[in-house]
Design an enzyme around this catalytic site. Structure first.
Site, PDB file in Angstrom:
ATOM      1  N   ASP B 123      38.961  39.078  44.654  1.00 17.53           N
ATOM      2  CA  ASP B 123      40.428  39.297  44.202  1.00 17.53           C
ATOM      3  C   ASP B 123      41.714  38.891  44.810  1.00 17.53           C
ATOM      4  OD1 ASP B 123      41.154  39.606  41.158  1.00 17.53           O
ATOM      5  OD2 ASP B 123      41.145  41.804  41.585  1.00 17.53           O
ATOM      6  N   HIS B 130      53.854  39.809  39.734  1.00 18.67           N
ATOM      7  CA  HIS B 130      52.981  41.399  39.537  1.00 18.67           C
ATOM      8  C   HIS B 130      52.762  41.844  41.276  1.00 18.67           C
ATOM      9  CE1 HIS B 130      49.404  43.930  38.752  1.00 18.67           C
ATOM     10  NE2 HIS B 130      49.027  43.193  40.366  1.00 18.67           N
ATOM     11  N   GLU B 196      43.415  43.557  33.397  1.00 22.88           N
ATOM     12  CA  GLU B 196      44.187  42.713  34.926  1.00 22.88           C
ATOM     13  C   GLU B 196      43.861  41.449  34.279  1.00 22.88           C
ATOM     14  OE1 GLU B 196      43.737  42.919  38.963  1.00 22.88           O
ATOM     15  OE2 GLU B 196      45.681  45.010  38.646  1.00 22.88           O
ATOM     16  N   GLU B 198      43.368  37.842  34.054  1.00 25.01           N
ATOM     17  CA  GLU B 198      43.508  36.691  35.838  1.00 25.01           C
ATOM     18  C   GLU B 198      42.668  35.607  35.344  1.00 25.01           C
ATOM     19  OE1 GLU B 198      42.773  37.733  39.230  1.00 25.01           O
ATOM     20  OE2 GLU B 198      42.950  40.364  38.787  1.00 25.01           O
ATOM     21  N   ASP B 228      40.162  41.650  35.059  1.00 25.80           N
ATOM     22  CA  ASP B 228      39.798  42.781  36.367  1.00 25.80           C
ATOM     23  C   ASP B 228      40.120  44.231  35.873  1.00 25.80           C
ATOM     24  OD1 ASP B 228      38.759  43.238  38.902  1.00 25.80           O
ATOM     25  OD2 ASP B 228      40.742  43.422  39.776  1.00 25.80           O
ATOM     26  N   ARG B 232      43.797  53.209  37.358  1.00 26.01           N
ATOM     27  CA  ARG B 232      44.594  53.012  38.548  1.00 26.01           C
ATOM     28  C   ARG B 232      44.596  54.700  39.123  1.00 26.01           C
ATOM     29  NH1 ARG B 232      46.055  47.426  39.093  1.00 26.01           N
ATOM     30  NH2 ARG B 232      45.871  47.063  37.404  1.00 26.01           N
ATOM     31  N   GLN B 235      43.067  54.539  42.199  1.00 28.37           N
ATOM     32  CA  GLN B 235      42.805  53.007  43.339  1.00 28.37           C
ATOM     33  C   GLN B 235      43.812  54.044  43.972  1.00 28.37           C
ATOM     34  OE1 GLN B 235      44.804  49.360  41.263  1.00 28.37           O
ATOM     35  NE2 GLN B 235      45.148  48.574  43.561  1.00 28.37           N
ATOM     36  N   THR B 252      33.828  43.338  35.229  1.00 29.49           N
ATOM     37  CA  THR B 252      35.139  42.400  35.988  1.00 29.49           C
ATOM     38  C   THR B 252      34.790  41.344  34.238  1.00 29.49           C
ATOM     39  OG1 THR B 252      36.112  42.541  38.163  1.00 29.49           O
ATOM     40  CG2 THR B 252      36.103  40.479  37.170  1.00 29.49           C
TER      41      THR B 252
END
Lengths: 411, 411
Positions: B123, B130, B196, B198, B228, B232, B235, B252
């Protein structure tokens, strides 16, 4: 536990890595033929694919696949069964002895291949001395350990496609480099290429969702020596904010032999006392490390081998079971053949550090080699070798060597 | 370029994602049968496995494998050949029309499976808006971009085992959580679970060693939509110093259709002007992004769908070719089926941000939904859907939907 004697004399030698107590699994090739599953015993390899084909073992179309993944996927009952069958065949002089003898190949004649197909590769950062040393160099000893370190077995995903078997040459990598005083990065060969002495845990059981800590150890099939080659200068520039990437992608070497968890069972030792209590999901209910002596040696081109460091797997703060448990905490599926690197294993002393970064303290205290040369990091032509063994009463359970030679960068 | 008309009327509708110009590759299952390789055309799927078996196509034992990996491994000449053969079969009324019609399956009747076996998943973090938004939230706008950002297409290795096809439910993850004011971490369900938006590039050509930037685009077989899912709060506590790990390992999601690079060729656009000149190894010799309109929509449990954001793949600062080139710079081998996530794609406006983290500015500015409810992050029962299409002259090359519903955390 003491030596289990074999009718194969070389398996009873006190200095062999491969007594009958061990029975590690690898894949060998004779004269360029396709790889075959084999088991190390003394100075020989037992061609278990041949024994399966001959009907001597109770397995079918598993050991003839050229990799140990299919066998691992059969699960713990099969793992125990093969170990029992091999122990019987090699310890007792039965009517099958002639067949077994015919399936022995001298180890000196073979070329080893990857013992298993690596599904995915994860690398951890779980030796406290290593984390403290590296943190001290970059942030000073007061701030050496990141705030999460005593709570989380910190890990990151590595690159399975870069895992190679011992004996594979490694090419000095190129990448973006930027020193602290440089205005801009440049592209060129890494000047701070390093090793990391690790043990790799091989996941033998697939799973979906979180794995309970009481189950985690049982999902680990065995262990390999692991050298996580690392480009420190590429790493320093790239790793913020998302972690190491190209600095770790050149190669990771593993020993050709998977030493099973069963063989290591007599050598269990507990993880160290906790400075801060772990969250419940990480609390183990028994000793989950192993007493495995480890060493790193260097052989400069045309020179002689010299040991740089001696340490022990029991120096880990987190075990592979804890790492596997944490790895799956948010739902990550695991597959047969996943490889978990322990993280660099460093002991408390200078002589027990598991990387050149630590041994030379970032290049500030070069290591003196015999013959008057020095090393801060690896030089072209150097061969680096890891060794490891658990020491029993009159025998040792060893991994063989995990070795790799550094070739110059692409011209 | 304009619409290539087909004798299949639904493929000529201006609002279909799947005109003859597209021909994306997927794997479908009818009534629980094993997956079969299929190609989307209008409202149908062409069972190319059946056509291969019938000898209508010039391939053997490739399209009957239940995944597109074997076909990708045949290389670019085969990729062109199949595209030509399918275009001819579906545009001209030839003697094979009856055979082709017999191999059409209504899309509404199938369940889609993973279109390819993901070898490894990487990734990236390569949309400037972003990176600026996220950096501003955490470090302020002056220090938003990390110092390496304008030099390196920053990436990290993700977890291939967690990649799932659109339509797969996603379970709210658990993990270690520690707010900035908490004394210690606790273990529990993520409270800041996010998407996310993508685009994922699918590597179709295996390689050893560095890939030249002039070769990189040719190694990319096609693209998928990619969500994805990201925790948060997990993370924030775990990611220093080695990057995101369990926060990204839950799932994902990818679209069921791989839109080929060949189908996207008419929509090439250049990467943006560089604020700082790139190092030579990353300099592209032609336009390597695509003009692909993208959107994210949310459907609360029992509610109606509402678009949250609209953006475009041309907002990327680095292309997939540049990412692949950088990925291999230090020697990383790539394999057929490697998946490269672009990184969250955000445009310059609030309405074009590709994550809830950005849309709700870290939860400080909740998004108002129809009916008076709000969202800072995803709530249990929400379905999130990505869509994307390149708009041609009277036709569109689309990906279908990439959707997933969030289930509550394990009890």
């Amino acid at each position: 536990m003491s030596l289990i004697t074999s009718w194969l004399e070389s398996a009873n030698a006190p200095d062999t890595d491969f007594p009958l107590n061990n029975l590690p699994y690898g894949v060998f090739s004779l004269g360029g033929a396709p790889g075959r599953c084999g088991v190390a015993i003394g100075d020989s390899i037992l061609d278990v694919a041949a024994l399966e084909e001959a009907g001597v073992l109770s397995f079918q179309r598993t050991l003839t696949t050229g990799t140990w993944n299919a066998f691992m996927a059969l699960g713990p009952a099969a793992w125990s069964a093969l170990r029992s069958e091999l122990t019987a065949l090699l310890s007792e002089t039965t009517e099958t002895r002639a067949q077994v003898e015919a399936a022995l190949v001298p180890m000196a004649q073979v070329r080893m291949q990857m013992p298993f197909r690596v599904s995915e590769y994860t690398d951890f950062y779980a030796s406290r001395n290593h984390a403290f040393n590296v943190g001290s160099m970059f942030r000073g000893p007061e701030n050496a350990l990141p705030p999460n370190w005593l709570h989380i077995p910190i890990g990151y995903n590595g690159r399975a496609s870069s895992v190679v078997v011992s004996g594979t040459d490694v090419r000095r990598p190129t990448g973006q480099l930027k020193g602290p005083d440089d205005d801009a990065p440049r592209f060129g060969p890494s000047q701070r290429f390093d090793i990391e002495l690790e043990l790799g845990a091989v996941v033998g059981t697939a799973s979906e969702g979180p794995i309970d800590i009481r189950q985690a150890a049982a999902n680990i099939f065995g262990y390999v020596l692991l050298n996580d080659w690392s480009a420190r200068d590429i790493q320093a520039w790239e790793y913020q904010p998302l972690g190491p990437f190209q600095s770790k992608a050149t190669a990771t070497s593993i020993s050709p032999w998977i030493v099973t968890a069963a063989a290591l069972e007599p050598f269990r030792v507990p993880t160290p006392e906790r400075e801060i209590e772990l969250l419940d999901y990480l609390k183990e209910d028994g000793p989950s490390l192993y007493d495995i002596a480890l060493e790193v040696a260097i052989t400069p081109e045309g020179g002689t081998e010299q040991v740089l460091s001696r340490t022990n797997y029991r120096e880990m703060y987190y075990s592979a079971a804890q790492q596997l448990c944490h790895h799956t905490a948010s739902g990550c599926p695991m597959r047969v053949g996943d490889l978990l690197g322990s993280g660099t294993i460093s002991g408390p002393d200078r002589e027990s550090r598991g990387s050149l970064l630590e041994l030379s303290w970032g290049g500030k205290e070069p290591i003196e080699l015999d013959g008057g040369t020095t090393r801060s990091f690896i030089e072209d032509g150097d061969t680096l070798t890891l060794r490891g063994a658990a020491e029993g009463n009159g025998y040792r359970v060893g991994f063989g060597a995990c070795t790799g030679k550094l070739l110059p960068a692409r011209g």
